[in-house]
Write a protein that holds these residues in place. Structure first.
Motif, PDB file in Angstrom:
ATOM      1  N   SER A 102      -2.890   6.214   1.958  1.00  0.00           N
ATOM      2  CA  SER A 102      -2.373   4.921   1.493  1.00  0.00           C
ATOM      3  C   SER A 102      -3.370   4.103   0.670  1.00  0.00           C
ATOM      4  O   SER A 102      -3.074   2.968   0.302  1.00  0.00           O
ATOM      5  CB  SER A 102      -1.871   4.054   2.672  1.00  0.00           C
ATOM      6  OG  SER A 102      -0.740   4.617   3.273  1.00  0.00           O
ATOM      7  N   ARG A 115      -4.883  -1.542   4.350  1.00  0.00           N
ATOM      8  CA  ARG A 115      -5.760  -0.434   3.948  1.00  0.00           C
ATOM      9  C   ARG A 115      -6.782  -0.965   2.960  1.00  0.00           C
ATOM     10  O   ARG A 115      -6.438  -1.532   1.918  1.00  0.00           O
ATOM     11  CB  ARG A 115      -4.945   0.678   3.287  1.00  0.00           C
ATOM     12  CG  ARG A 115      -5.779   1.876   2.800  1.00  0.00           C
ATOM     13  CD  ARG A 115      -6.351   2.622   3.974  1.00  0.00           C
ATOM     14  NE  ARG A 115      -6.809   3.963   3.636  1.00  0.00           N
ATOM     15  CZ  ARG A 115      -8.093   4.329   3.604  1.00  0.00           C
ATOM     16  NH1 ARG A 115      -9.043   3.432   3.839  1.00  0.00           N
ATOM     17  NH2 ARG A 115      -8.410   5.572   3.338  1.00  0.00           N
ATOM     18  N   HIS A 132      -0.234   5.483   7.378  1.00  0.00           N
ATOM     19  CA  HIS A 132       0.826   4.653   6.812  1.00  0.00           C
ATOM     20  C   HIS A 132       0.352   3.197   6.874  1.00  0.00           C
ATOM     21  O   HIS A 132       0.353   2.594   7.956  1.00  0.00           O
ATOM     22  CB  HIS A 132       2.124   4.794   7.608  1.00  0.00           C
ATOM     23  CG  HIS A 132       2.545   6.204   7.861  1.00  0.00           C
ATOM     24  ND1 HIS A 132       3.444   6.873   7.062  1.00  0.00           N
ATOM     25  CD2 HIS A 132       2.185   7.079   8.843  1.00  0.00           C
ATOM     26  CE1 HIS A 132       3.631   8.105   7.535  1.00  0.00           C
ATOM     27  NE2 HIS A 132       2.874   8.238   8.611  1.00  0.00           N
ATOM     28  N   ARG A 186      -1.081  11.545   8.665  1.00  0.00           N
ATOM     29  CA  ARG A 186      -0.865  10.583   7.576  1.00  0.00           C
ATOM     30  C   ARG A 186      -1.296   9.202   8.042  1.00  0.00           C
ATOM     31  O   ARG A 186      -1.180   8.886   9.222  1.00  0.00           O
ATOM     32  CB  ARG A 186       0.623  10.550   7.184  1.00  0.00           C
ATOM     33  CG  ARG A 186       0.991   9.497   6.144  1.00  0.00           C
ATOM     34  CD  ARG A 186       1.271  10.085   4.789  1.00  0.00           C
ATOM     35  NE  ARG A 186       1.491   9.029   3.804  1.00  0.00           N
ATOM     36  CZ  ARG A 186       2.674   8.720   3.258  1.00  0.00           C
ATOM     37  NH1 ARG A 186       3.749   9.390   3.598  1.00  0.00           N
ATOM     38  NH2 ARG A 186       2.773   7.762   2.361  1.00  0.00           N
ATOM     39  N   ALA A 232       0.839  -1.204   0.000  1.00  0.00           N
ATOM     40  CA  ALA A 232       0.000   0.000   0.000  1.00  0.00           C
ATOM     41  C   ALA A 232       0.871   1.250   0.000  1.00  0.00           C
ATOM     42  O   ALA A 232       0.464   2.303   0.479  1.00  0.00           O
ATOM     43  CB  ALA A 232      -0.923  -0.010   1.206  1.00  0.00           C
ATOM     44  N   THR A 233       2.062   1.114  -0.531  1.00  0.00           N
ATOM     45  CA  THR A 233       2.997   2.235  -0.617  1.00  0.00           C
ATOM     46  C   THR A 233       3.470   2.385  -2.053  1.00  0.00           C
ATOM     47  O   THR A 233       3.339   1.460  -2.860  1.00  0.00           O
ATOM     48  CB  THR A 233       4.211   2.010   0.297  1.00  0.00           C
ATOM     49  OG1 THR A 233       4.843   0.753  -0.061  1.00  0.00           O
ATOM     50  CG2 THR A 233       3.791   1.936   1.760  1.00  0.00           C
ATOM     51  N   ARG A 289      -0.773   4.881  -5.060  1.00  0.00           N
ATOM     52  CA  ARG A 289      -1.375   4.982  -3.737  1.00  0.00           C
ATOM     53  C   ARG A 289      -1.497   6.452  -3.342  1.00  0.00           C
ATOM     54  O   ARG A 289      -0.676   7.285  -3.726  1.00  0.00           O
ATOM     55  CB  ARG A 289      -0.535   4.252  -2.685  1.00  0.00           C
ATOM     56  CG  ARG A 289      -0.106   2.864  -3.025  1.00  0.00           C
ATOM     57  CD  ARG A 289      -1.240   1.894  -3.233  1.00  0.00           C
ATOM     58  NE  ARG A 289      -2.114   1.734  -2.076  1.00  0.00           N
ATOM     59  CZ  ARG A 289      -3.000   0.733  -1.970  1.00  0.00           C
ATOM     60  NH1 ARG A 289      -3.111  -0.166  -2.949  1.00  0.00           N
ATOM     61  NH2 ARG A 289      -3.767   0.638  -0.911  1.00  0.00           N
TER      62      ARG A 289
END
Length: 242
Positions: free
Chosen positions: A57, A229, A79, A77, A47-48, A52
């Motif tokens: 994310s 996510r 993460h 944020r 998810a990075t 994204r």
């Protein structure tokens, strides 16, 4: 397949018995002698990086923050390590609903390896209501925090009322269900950057409420760290599944 337990036996005890009687199997494919085999680990979707959202994310090909971020502005944020699909989804569900706690160290390692460096003064796990914690016997978010961040959760963040499960509820219903369910009753957080850990972020309603409680206690920024996510469809009217 979830490992069976007897409803008459307390769940923590049933889980311990199951750990002794049933062999270790991959949560992704069922292979023996491993909690997560190498092929299933390789199938996890990060998810990075490209594709994204830079703030939450979620899957997003646009240049700005995605539409899922509109109600998450007060979170610095989110993460997240992996998209909530395939092996990642099965890992989250097996830990949370099948009490397969052998997955916690594996998930924590994967989460730790994907985390950026965050300079934080305190780390919190999304809390369970005491009645649900008693039923389950553990808080999966706290397990991930302890093992991924190698620290104990800071005290003070509480779930003050038991809520319905978020799974299968629409976006608005999730926000209403969780609204006002958290409070902070600990040392002052004035000016601090803090981390909030959860196993999965879907709409963000839960972490948003937790972040509000922490900001009201004086925190300067709240960073959310999650194993998965769920990139829910903002245009769909169907109930949102995790």
């Amino acid at each position: 397949r979830p490992r069976p337990y007897t409803s008459a036996v307390p769940k923590p005890l049933a889980r311990a018995v199951a750990d002794l009687l049933y062999p270790l199997r991959c949560a992704g494919c069922g292979a023996f002698d491993t909690a997560l085999c190498q092929p299933c680990e390789a199938a996890l979707q990060p998810a990075t990086g490209p594709g994204r959202c830079g703030h939450c994310s979620a899957a997003w090909d646009g240049t700005e923050f995605c539409p899922r971020c509109f109600h998450l502005q007060h979170i610095a944020r989110i993460h997240a390590a992996f998209e909530m699909t395939g092996p990642a989804r099965r890992l989250v569900h097996r830990l949370k609903y099948s009490y397969y706690t052998a997955l916690a160290p594996v998930m924590a390692r994967l989460l730790r390896d994907s985390l950026p460096s965050i300079e934080a003064s305190a780390s919190f796990a999304v809390p369970l209501h005491p009645s649900r914690l008693k039923e389950r016997g553990f808080n999966q978010s706290e397990l991930l925090l302890r093992q991924a961040l190698a620290s104990a959760p800071a005290p003070g963040l509480l779930r003050t009322r038991r809520t319905d499960r978020q799974v299968g509820q629409h976006f608005a219903a999730r926000r209403t269900n969780i609204g006002g369910a958290f409070a902070y009753r600990g040392p002052s957080l004035r000016g601090q950057t803090v981390v909030l850990v959860d196993d999965v972020v879907t709409t963000g309603a839960t972490v948003s409420e937790c972040a509000t409680a922490l900001l009201d206690a004086g925190a300067r920024e709240v960073h959310v760290v999650a194993f998965a996510r769920a990139s829910y469809d903002t245009t769909s009217t169907a109930p949102i599944e995790d």
